[in-house]
Structures are given as C-alpha cells and as structure tokens.
Design an enzyme around this catalytic site. Structure first.
Site, PDB file in Angstrom:
ATOM      1  N   THR A  24     -43.153 -71.435  22.038  1.00 57.92           N
ATOM      2  CA  THR A  24     -43.350 -71.372  20.588  1.00 57.92           C
ATOM      3  C   THR A  24     -44.384 -72.394  20.114  1.00 57.92           C
ATOM      4  O   THR A  24     -44.633 -73.395  20.784  1.00 57.92           O
ATOM      5  CB  THR A  24     -42.009 -71.612  19.856  1.00 57.92           C
ATOM      6  OG1 THR A  24     -42.189 -71.464  18.461  1.00 57.92           O
ATOM      7  CG2 THR A  24     -41.435 -72.993  20.151  1.00 57.92           C
ATOM      8  N   GLY A  25     -44.928 -72.123  18.967  1.00 59.71           N
ATOM      9  CA  GLY A  25     -45.790 -73.107  18.308  1.00 59.71           C
ATOM     10  C   GLY A  25     -44.966 -74.170  17.610  1.00 59.71           C
ATOM     11  O   GLY A  25     -45.489 -75.196  17.192  1.00 59.71           O
ATOM     12  N   ASP A  75     -41.275 -65.665  23.400  1.00 56.24           N
ATOM     13  CA  ASP A  75     -41.653 -66.257  22.121  1.00 56.24           C
ATOM     14  C   ASP A  75     -40.411 -66.247  21.239  1.00 56.24           C
ATOM     15  O   ASP A  75     -39.571 -65.348  21.343  1.00 56.24           O
ATOM     16  CB  ASP A  75     -42.784 -65.447  21.479  1.00 56.24           C
ATOM     17  CG  ASP A  75     -43.213 -66.024  20.141  1.00 56.24           C
ATOM     18  OD1 ASP A  75     -43.448 -67.246  20.057  1.00 56.24           O
ATOM     19  OD2 ASP A  75     -43.297 -65.255  19.167  1.00 56.24           O
TER      20      ASP A  75
END
Length: 147
Positions: free
Chosen positions: A43-44, A9
C-alpha cells in the site's frame, strides 16, 4: 510452478467499497498461509495507517508500505527501509512549489510527527477527513491556512 507469494493492495483490492475487510478475503489469506504461501499487504499508506487492516488478519503478513519505501512485519520488525536523503527532499520540495498547493513530508518514526504538512487546510473537506483520521500522527504544519 507453485505460488510462493501473494501481494495484495489494500484499498480497492483487499477491502470492499466500504473500506471493510470481507470475511471471504480473510479466509482466503488464512488458507494461503496454511498452504505455506507468504502474503504481503502492499500500500501507499504509512505502516501505522495500514496496521488496523493487518490486525484484522490472523495470519502472518509482510507489510510493504509507504509506496514501497518500507517493508515490515506485523509486529514492527523492519526488513527494508529506503529513506530519501534530506537534501534531496529539500530540493524536491523547492522545485515543485509552482505545481502544488501543499506538501506533506512523511517520516518513519513512532506515532506523533510522522506527517509534517506544509499547510493545514481546514477549509478543504477531503483534507479535513484525512486530518481527522491521522490527527495523532500529524505534527505542526509549516504554516496554517485557517477558515
């Protein structure tokens, strides 16, 4: 069993509390790829918003972005793309009106108009910071709420 993939992340894992990429993390990724382990940044964030981080890493990476909806290489080759059908997106936006104070629609397209906002809230400091970081990607909002 040998490690074949490391998925990291970006925010709060790869980056430190100042949103910087520590040299130790960069070196660990380089060593992992030297050993033949594939490294993925997960990741978002949108692809273009994650790329400044990826560009700091000189090793080959897979980018899993937009909350898993898009998988690309650092050089932009797309491996997988899950788009929400237009009618589904419209239904979600309509059904969630009572529980939101503004929505954004994210598109997988080059540069401008990647993010279309329902409202551009210039009086919200958190949103204003987001707008500043993403101004080249944001298209015209559905409606404006100026101060």
């Amino acid at each position: 069993m040998a490690v074949r993939l490391i998925a990291l992340d970006i925010d709060g894992t790869l980056l430190d509390s100042s949103w910087k990429l520590p040299e130790a993390n960069r070196a660990a990724i380089a060593e992992a790829t030297r050993r033949g382990i594939e490294v993925a940044l997960v990741t978002g964030r949108r692809y273009d918003f994650a790329m400044p981080i990826a560009l700091q890493i000189e090793s080959p990476l897979t980018m899993i972005v937009s909350n898993g909806a898009l998988i690309r290489t650092q050089d932009g080759r797309t491996h997988l793309r899950h788009l929400l059908p237009r009618d589904t997106a419209a239904r979600v936006l309509e059904m969630t009106k009572p529980w939101r104070d503004g929505a954004g629609v994210v598109f997988d397209r080059p540069r401008e108009n990647q993010v279309i906002l329902e409202v551009l809230e210039t009086d919200d400091p958190i949103r204003t910071a987001y707008y500043a970081r993403n101004k080249e990607f944001i298209g015209r909002p559905f409606r404006s709420k100026a101060v």
